[in-house]
Structures are given as structure tokens and as C-alpha cells.
Design an enzyme around this catalytic site. Structure first.
Site, PDB file in Angstrom:
ATOM      1  CB  SER A   4      -0.932   0.007   1.207  1.00  0.00           C
ATOM      2  OG  SER A   4      -0.197  -0.044   2.413  1.00  0.00           O
ATOM      3  CG  HIS A   9      -3.675  -1.778  -0.541  1.00  0.00           C
ATOM      4  ND1 HIS A   9      -3.326  -2.490   0.592  1.00  0.00           N
ATOM      5  CD2 HIS A   9      -4.131  -0.572  -0.106  1.00  0.00           C
ATOM      6  CE1 HIS A   9      -3.540  -1.728   1.660  1.00  0.00           C
ATOM      7  NE2 HIS A   9      -4.021  -0.577   1.268  1.00  0.00           N
ATOM      8  CE  LYS A  16      -7.376   0.067   1.803  1.00  0.00           C
ATOM      9  NZ  LYS A  16      -7.721  -0.519   3.107  1.00  0.00           N
TER      10      LYS A  16
END
Length: 310
Positions: free
Chosen positions: A97, A125, A156
């Protein structure tokens, strides 16, 4: 029933046998190593793994090995050393990340095969945008059939609210339902979050247009910023760290960018190593080409003003 439906959908999306939901991926990482590994086993972890992986590994009683960041020679040496243990698990972020770099999963899987180890990846991610259909780094690098366990987030790209999960072989998921403490002793996800994540997965599985647009937008930003004279860390990832080195420079530039209506954050020590201060930009599917171009223009103006560019 909506929770069970979402678990089934996650497993189908990742082309795995089963999945289990958690309140966050931090909880998923806290719950897996202790349930899976005993004092007879070994876990081999990349030195730059996410804090939640490190914390999860601390909770288990397995023998712990830490290999240098994405260094396959060091990983092989540690795997050779770990041969004396019952079971070996290689744990790595799929995409890291802070720098936006991507783990060399092909090489990791080859070494795991050679030394009879399992592969675990944290895809927080990567899920939803990396790979041709947004399935993550294992799809991007063509090793979906070689990665044993995936932990990832719903917080996310898959909705932005909360939630995490583990997906993999059914016997493992059955074990986690009985033994994983964050699953057993905490609430499950709020129904609204389940509905949101479920819809996000529907959109991804209906078409690869979102994943493809992310790749194009990321390439546009990275190439234009590089042409302007900036150094962007990582490779083809929508997390685009603009490397500046100096902590004060990163802070004042980020503030100036905010004043120009561009939401970016400066990172410096202790979040990143000394001398590696940066402004971390994250490209989103809702950014237009005009948004990206305006961001590059603002960076160029602010960079010249503060001496980051000639």
C-alpha cells in the site's frame, strides 16, 4: 441469508471453494494465522507486509521467518531453513500500500511448489481493480490456481464502507468458522454494508469495463506525472506515491494541493522510512480524464513553486 449469499459471491468472484466474512480485513488477518498454524509450523513473511498481517502473525505460535522485501533469494534461503517444520506458509501483500509495488507472485508460487509451502496473499490493495477482471494480483500474474488463501477487504474498491473476508479451500473456511476468534467473538457485518458490497461484486462480474478503465486512468496519471519530471513509485498501480524525499516539502505541497481542490495527503516518517517522504495519490474509477489532467497541472504548478521541479 444475505451474508451467506455474499460469502458465496466472494468465493465465485475469486474462483475459490468458500469464503468467510469479517468486520474488517484487519480482523481476517488477526483470525487466520492463530487458527491455522501450530508451534510445529512456520510462517514466512515479507518485511514490508501490512501491520495487520504482522499483528496476526504475532498472535500465532508458529516459527516466524521474515524475508527481505520481494527478495526471492532471501525467501528461498528462509524456505530451506524452514524445511524442518511440519507446514510452511508464505505470507505477502499482493500489492503493497505505501509504494504501490506488486509482489512477484509467479516466483513466490514457484518457490512454494519447490519447497512444499502454502501461499497466503492480502489483496486489500488489489481486489476490484488489478487484473483483467479486477480479481487481483493472482489474476494479473496468472497464478490464481497456485495461491491457497486470499484475505481482502470490502472497505476499499468494493464499496468503501467496512468488512473483510478470507476465501480459499472449504476445509480451511470450515476451520475458521470454528476457531477464528474475531469471527466467533464479534458481530458480523451490518446488513447495509453487505448489500453495498454485494452490488459492487455484481458490477464487477457483469463486465470488466470498470477494471479496464482503472488501468487506463492509472496509466494516464503515471505517464503525465513522469513526463512532468516527478518520480512515481510502484508499477501500474492506482496508488501513485509521488516521491519527494523531504518531509516538509511533502507537507507544504500537499497543503497547497488541497487549497487548489485536489485531495491528497503527505506521508513522512514514521509512516514511511526517513528520506522517503511522499504525497500519495489514489486514482479512482470515478475520476474523469479532465480530473486527472487538472491534478497533474496542479502538481506541476505547486512543484515549481516549492522547488520540487526545475
Amino acid at each position: 441469508s444475505i451474508h451467506k449469499d455474499l460469502e458465496e459471491k466472494i468465493a465465485r468472484f475469486h474462483q475459490r471453494e468458500d469464503a468467510i466474512l469479517y468486520a474488517s480485513c484487519f480482523d481476517a488477518n488477526a483470525g487466520i494465522f492463530e487458527a491455522l498454524l501450530t508451534p510445529e509450523d512456520a510462517v514466512l513473511s515479507d518485511e514490508l507486509n501490512h501491520a495487520s498481517i504482522i499483528d496476526g502473525i504475532r498472535l500465532c505460535k508458529a516459527n516466524k521467518y521474515r524475508y527481505k522485501h520481494m527478495d526471492m533469494q532471501d525467501l528461498e534461503a528462509k524456505l530451506q531453513e524452514a524445511q524442518k517444520h511440519r507446514l510452511r506458509l508464505v505470507a505477502t501483500d499482493g500489492a503493497f500500500s505505501m509504494d504501490g509495488d506488486i509482489a512477484p507472485l509467479r516466483e513466490i508460487c514457484q518457490l512454494a511448489q519447490k519447497y512444499d509451502a502454502l501461499v497466503f496473499i492480502d489483496e486489500c490493495h488489489a481486489t476490484g481493480f488489478l487484473g483483467p477482471n479486477g480479481r487481483g494480483t493472482d489474476e494479473l500474474l496468472g497464478v490464481m490456481d497456485k495461491v491457497t488463501i486470499i484475505n481482502s477487504t470490502l472497505g476499499k474498491a468494493l464499496g468503501g464502507a467496512a468488512g473483510g473476508y478470507t476465501t480459499g479451500p472449504k476445509p480451511l473456511i470450515d476451520l475458521l468458522r470454528q476457531r477464528s476468534r474475531p469471527y466467533l467473538f464479534s458481530n458480523s457485518l451490518p446488513p447495509a454494508v453487505v448489500g453495498c458490497a454485494s452490488k459492487a461484486l455484481d458490477l464487477l462480474m457483469e463486465s470488466n469495463a470498470i477494471a479496464q478503465s482503472m488501468a487506463a486512468k492509472t496509466q494516464r496519471f503515471r505517464s503525465k506525472m513522469t513526463a512532468a519530471g516527478f518520480t512515481i513509485s510502484g508499477k501500474d498501480h492506482p496508488i501513485c506515491p509521488v516521491m519527494l524525499g523531504d518531509a516538509r516539502l511533502a507537507a507544504v505541497m500537499a497543503e497547497d494541493m488541497l487549497n487548489r481542490g485536489i485531495y491528497v495527503i503527505g506521508f513522512s516518517y514514521p509512516v514511511v522510512p526517513k528520506g522517503k517522504a511522499r504525497i500519495r495519490v489514489q486514482i479512482s474509477a470515478v475520476h474523469s480524464d479532465e480530473d486527472i489532467d487538472r491534478c497533474v497541472e496542479a502538481f506541476t504548478e505547486v512543484g515549481r513553486k516549492h522547488g520540487a521541479l526545475p
